[in-house]
Design an enzyme around this catalytic site. Structure first.
Site, short mmCIF file in Angstrom:
data_model
loop_
_atom_site.label_atom_id
_atom_site.label_comp_id
_atom_site.label_asym_id
_atom_site.label_seq_id
_atom_site.Cartn_x
_atom_site.Cartn_y
_atom_site.Cartn_z
N SER A 66 -0.31 9.67 -4.51
CA SER A 66 0.61 10.24 -3.52
C SER A 66 0.29 11.71 -3.24
CB SER A 66 2.04 10.02 -4.02
OG SER A 66 2.93 10.06 -2.95
N TRP A 93 4.61 4.12 5.23
CA TRP A 93 4.78 5.57 5.42
C TRP A 93 3.44 6.29 5.24
CZ3 TRP A 93 7.82 8.84 7.56
CH2 TRP A 93 7.98 10.14 7.09
N HIS A 107 4.69 1.76 -2.79
CA HIS A 107 4.10 3.05 -3.13
C HIS A 107 4.23 3.28 -4.64
CE1 HIS A 107 2.97 7.13 -1.97
NE2 HIS A 107 3.89 7.58 -2.81
N LYS A 109 -3.52 13.38 -2.60
CA LYS A 109 -4.01 14.39 -1.65
C LYS A 109 -4.72 15.46 -2.48
CE LYS A 109 0.63 13.98 0.54
NZ LYS A 109 0.65 12.71 1.17
C1 GTR Z 1 6.68 11.76 0.15
C2 GTR Z 1 5.70 12.36 1.11
C3 GTR Z 1 4.39 11.68 0.95
C4 GTR Z 1 3.97 11.53 -0.49
C5 GTR Z 1 5.13 11.30 -1.43
C6 GTR Z 1 4.89 11.57 -2.91
O1 GTR Z 1 7.98 12.17 0.30
O2 GTR Z 1 6.22 12.21 2.39
O3 GTR Z 1 3.41 12.35 1.71
O4 GTR Z 1 3.24 12.61 -0.89
O5 GTR Z 1 6.21 12.07 -1.13
O6 GTR Z 1 4.08 12.42 -3.26
O7 GTR Z 1 5.57 10.95 -3.71
#
Ligand code: GTR
Length: 429
Positions: free
Chosen positions: A269, A360, A410, A273
């Site tokens: 997540s 998402w 996710h 990145k």
């Molecule tokens: C979310 C964000 C994502 C992702 C995620 C995370 O809220 O929109 O880009 O990075 O968090 O890191 O859990």
């Protein structure tokens, strides 16, 4: 720790919803319709700024790579000062009975200055028991503190700032006992050590607490020359987390059990990145793995599907550099896209994943971000992805680049780790 981690994710979404006015408003605003993806044109990865076509690895290494890296420093993540650090380590604990006796487990404090009260990182290191010689390893940041990896009361409870999470009894930004083992389902330690690999992890909040405080805390306080607001291309939290990963790799250079030349940088997540950016800046990482990295990670920004540049910058203003917000609702003006971030891993093996319920993060955008990095791999005589058609669910493709989209949401699961281990066996052995 599916629960806590998805709690964080959900918290992010909740903030988004509030900003959008209501959860319904939020849901309506994000585009989930392929037919509504705007027409976009990807910048040419292999054309230099002066318009020359890159046809050799030498041109990539000698010129184009630096240009692409510079674009991400200028428009996306920003740049941090090198920093005047002096790394020192101190072993906090050392046991050989972790993970049912399978792992040698060390907790090591890394001080960044000569001062014990100065900035420090707390490492948690697992290596297989009874191994002969140095092992390849995975290095990744965790979301909740090292005590969340395993429910072992002997693990040091993080003293760094943590997000409030009532579900786990965290009321006041101090980790609670209830967080022990809360992230365990995301770290397949047993599988990793059984397969003959090490695992090194640390809490991302040790490097930079994940909230917008105007960059007064964490490593920013230590690295930044001025205390004022950030401007232009000054690095944000993702750059800070990536910087921290490189310091850990510095420390691993002298480790007696881990082979620092075979370390895969991994992240999920926001930390996916981060692993892409860490691998881009620091070519000592032997492999790069970005799990469900989404917008700002492997996903193409110009596709504007799911999370957008405007959304991410408004909700997480501290993650990227200030310049990145010039592209809010204006992705087509970006002089780059994220296939170019993935390409910065070349020629090293790179793994990008998606989860089918993680719309998402734009699974198709993540796949294409990886796919369109392929020409740089080809340039080096490496094998790119075979096709621009996404593989079926739970059918990984692995060449020198790897991708899978798995069932579920996710998260990081055992399934993901099984694939990372296969890929590592192919390339780090
Ligand atoms: C979310 C964000 C994502 C992702 C995620 C995370 O809220 O929109 O880009 O990075 O968090 O890191 O859990």
């Amino acid at each position: 720790m599916a629960n806590l981690a998805s709690g964080i994710y959900a918290a992010g979404l909740a903030v988004l919803a509030t900003l959008a006015g209501s959860p319904v408003g939020f849901a309506q605003e994000a585009n989930y319709d392929e037919a509504k993806v705007p027409k976009f044109r990807l910048p040419d990865l292999l054309k230099t700024e002066s318009g020359e076509q890159v046809t050799t690895p030498e041109q990539w290494v000698g010129q184009r790579r630096a240009e692409v890296l510079g674009l991400f420093e200028e428009h996306v993540f920003g740049k941090l000062p090198e920093g005047d650090f002096q790394l020192r380590t101190r072993v906090r604990s050392d046991v050989r009975d972790a993970i049912g006796g399978l792992a040698h487990r060390r907790e090591v404090t890394v001080f960044l200055t000569a001062d014990d009260d100065g900035p420090k990182l707390e490492l948690l290191i697992y290596t297989p028991v009874g191994g002969t010689g140095k092992v390849p390893a995975f290095l990744g940041l965790n979301f909740n503190g090292n005590q969340a990896i395993e429910a072992d009361p002997r693990l040091h409870l993080t003293e760094s700032w943590v997000r409030n999470n009532r579900e786990l009894g965290i009321e006041n930004n101090r980790a609670s006992e209830a967080t022990r083992g809360s992230e365990a389902s995301r770290w397949a330690v047993e599988k990793i050590v059984k397969a003959g690999y090490g695992l090194v992890t640390l809490y991302y909040g040790d490097i930079d607490p994940d909230f917008d405080d105007g960059f007064k805390n964490g490593i920013h306080a230590f690295l930044r020359k001025s205390a004022g607001p950030r401007t232009g291309n000054e690095g944000g939290s993702i750059s800070a987390w990536a910087w921290g990963l490189s310091r850990v790799l510095d420390v691993l250079q002298t480790d007696s059990e881990i082979d620092a030349s075979r370390v895969a940088v991994f992240g999920h997540s926001r930390l996916g990145k981060t692993s892409l950016w860490a691998g881009a800046m620091d070519e000592r990482f032997a492999m790069v793995i970005a799990n469900n990295s989404g917008c700002g990670g492997a996903a193409l920004s110009k596709r504007a599907f799911g999370e957008t540049v405007g959304r991410i910058n408004r909700v997480f203003p501290h993650w990227f550099c200030v310049n990145h917000s010039k592209y809010n609702e204006n992705e087509q003006a970006l002089p780059l896209d994220h296939h170019m971030l993935v390409a910065l891993a070349a020629p090293r093996p790179v793994y990008v994943t998606s989860a089918v319920e993680d719309e998402w993060a734009d699974p198709r955008g993540e796949f294409l971000g990886l796919y369109y990095a392929g020409p740089v791999y080809t340039l080096f005589g490496r094998e790119p992805l075979p096709s621009d058609v996404m593989p079926e669910l739970n059918q990984p493709v692995m060449t020198d680049m790897a991708y899978h989209i798995r069932t579920g949401k996710h998260d990081v699961t055992d399934y993901d780790w099984e694939q990372f281990l296969k890929f590592a066996d192919k390339h780090l052995r």
